[in-house]
Design a protein around this motif. Structure first.
Motif, PDB file in Angstrom:
ATOM      1  N   LYS A 225       0.812  -1.228   0.000  1.00  0.00           N
ATOM      2  CA  LYS A 225       0.000   0.000   0.000  1.00  0.00           C
ATOM      3  C   LYS A 225       0.838   1.267   0.000  1.00  0.00           C
ATOM      4  N   TYR A 226       2.137   1.134   0.264  1.00  0.00           N
ATOM      5  CA  TYR A 226       3.010   2.307   0.287  1.00  0.00           C
ATOM      6  C   TYR A 226       3.815   2.420  -1.007  1.00  0.00           C
ATOM      7  N   GLU A 227       4.032   3.655  -1.441  1.00  0.00           N
ATOM      8  CA  GLU A 227       4.928   3.945  -2.564  1.00  0.00           C
ATOM      9  C   GLU A 227       6.041   4.848  -2.042  1.00  0.00           C
ATOM     10  N   GLY A 235      -5.128   7.470   7.481  1.00  0.00           N
ATOM     11  CA  GLY A 235      -5.632   6.468   8.408  1.00  0.00           C
ATOM     12  C   GLY A 235      -4.653   5.355   8.711  1.00  0.00           C
ATOM     13  N   SER A 236      -3.543   5.288   7.970  1.00  0.00           N
ATOM     14  CA  SER A 236      -2.534   4.261   8.239  1.00  0.00           C
ATOM     15  C   SER A 236      -1.752   4.633   9.492  1.00  0.00           C
ATOM     16  N   ARG A 237      -1.101   3.627  10.084  1.00  0.00           N
ATOM     17  CA  ARG A 237      -0.316   3.887  11.279  1.00  0.00           C
ATOM     18  C   ARG A 237       0.816   4.873  10.984  1.00  0.00           C
ATOM     19  N   MET A 238       1.400   4.750   9.815  1.00  0.00           N
ATOM     20  CA  MET A 238       2.501   5.635   9.444  1.00  0.00           C
ATOM     21  C   MET A 238       2.016   7.083   9.335  1.00  0.00           C
ATOM     22  N   PRO A 271       0.185  -9.022  -2.915  1.00  0.00           N
ATOM     23  CA  PRO A 271       1.431  -9.010  -2.146  1.00  0.00           C
ATOM     24  C   PRO A 271       1.258  -9.557  -0.725  1.00  0.00           C
ATOM     25  N   VAL A 272       0.114  -9.298  -0.116  1.00  0.00           N
ATOM     26  CA  VAL A 272      -0.168  -9.847   1.210  1.00  0.00           C
ATOM     27  C   VAL A 272      -0.053 -11.367   1.189  1.00  0.00           C
ATOM     28  N   GLN A 273      -0.688 -11.974   0.213  1.00  0.00           N
ATOM     29  CA  GLN A 273      -0.721 -13.429   0.147  1.00  0.00           C
ATOM     30  C   GLN A 273       0.657 -14.021  -0.116  1.00  0.00           C
TER      31      GLN A 273
END
Length: 330
Positions: A225-227, A235-238, A271-273
């Motif tokens: 999800k990051y570029e 809303g992400s932790r970062m 990518p998660v999988q």
């Protein structure tokens, strides 16, 4: 769902463990997290996990200062208790002042009873020390855990995040003093955080310890999800922490993510999988701890069980990083 045994025990657990750090108020004695989800949004995730056949649920007393345990307890109340493996942890600060944290006999026994109350259960399947406590002799800690097992309040004991020599010291002390032995270890372990391969993972392989990795997607990085040149998603932790992807992740980690994305595209998966599948291909790994905030995220993650990675795929994924251990990583 696939199942395996936890280390050298006969305890059958699902190949994925539902992590619940994201569930609750986020409040702790010294700070407030804003990335957690409340009970209304948490309960459907727990229910869906059980529908998928996930019987292994992990929480900790420190998660939202008990709120996560309470949410888990409410969610599992309607299910057969003997079909679930409920794990929680002790060590973190539960209140300010004396005896508010650590692994003393007093803190362990007090917190075990508090966790049982919040979980609404008569016993904890797997009770884990969350960190090593330099202030308390390991003999005192192991004696307290042994007492909980003798009383029938705990079935198995485990550990999390420590130096390999500390873990081996604890195992040896248990063997010599005839205390209950740790059966599992929770290390930080992912494609971009492989330092434990040079620390506690070899100890676990040698000693028959079940490995239950936390942060298998490393702060969401391996979701893709990051570029590098973009701001983090709202809303992400970062985003909550006010840092950018370029600042947070190094060149080797971006190279790993490139390989993850390439293999995901080749197999028409996410990518998660791919990232979770890599851990599932490790013989020493029992069950990665996955921490979805939604049913959709959970459903996507479960798909990792169906992915087959070739030796060439694994080599491509691992090539950018040469694991190195340092005590600073704890």
């Amino acid at each position: 769902m696939e199942y395996t045994t936890l280390g050298a025990t006969g305890l059958e657990v699902s190949r994925l463990c539902l992590g619940t750090m994201n569930f609750g108020s986020g409040w702790r004695p010294t700070y407030q997290d804003d990335w957690t989800v409340d009970e209304e949004d948490s309960q459907p995730v727990i229910e869906r996990a059980i529908e998928h056949g996930i019987n292994f649920i992990d929480t900790a007393n420190i998660y939202s200062t008990g709120d996560s345990e309470r949410i888990v307890g409410n969610a599992i109340e309607e299910y057969e208790r003997d079909e679930l493996v409920v794990a929680t942890k002790v060590y973190g600060q539960m209140h300010t002042g004396p005896n508010g944290q650590g692994l003393s006999r007093k803190h362990i026994l007090d917190q075990a009873h508090a966790s049982l109350d919040r979980l609404g259960t008569d016993y904890i399947d797997l009770y884990q020390i969350h960190r090593w406590d330099d202030q308390t002799p390991i003999e005192e800690t192991l004696s307290a855990l042994d007492h909980l097992v003798d009383e029938g309040l705990v079935r198995y004991v485990g550990a999390s995040s420590m130096a390999g020599w500390q873990f081996m010291k604890a195992l040896q002390t248990s063997d010599v003093e005839h205390y209950e032995r740790f059966v599992s270890m929770q290390p930080e372990y992912s494609l971009v955080r492989r330092h434990e391969e040079e620390n506690v993972v070899p100890v676990c392989a040698d000693q028959g310890i079940g490995v239950v990795p936390w942060s298998p997607l490393y702060r969401g990085f391996l979701t893709g999800k990051y570029e590098r040149d973009d701001e983090p998603p709202e809303g992400s932790r970062m985003a909550e922490e006010g840092v950018t992807p370029a600042e947070e992740f190094d060149d080797d980690q971006w190279a790993v993510l490139d390989a993850v994305r390439e293999i995901a595209d080749e197999q028409d998966v996410s990518p998660v999988q791919v990232s979770i599948a890599w851990l599932l291909h490790k013989d020493v790994v029992t069950a990665p701890i996955v921490g979805p905030k939604s049913v959709d995220q959970l459903d996507e993650t479960v798909g990792a069980l169906d992915i087959d990675l070739s030796d060439e795929d694994i080599e491509r994924l691992e090539a950018p990083i040469d694991p190195v251990w340092s005590d600073d990583l704890l």
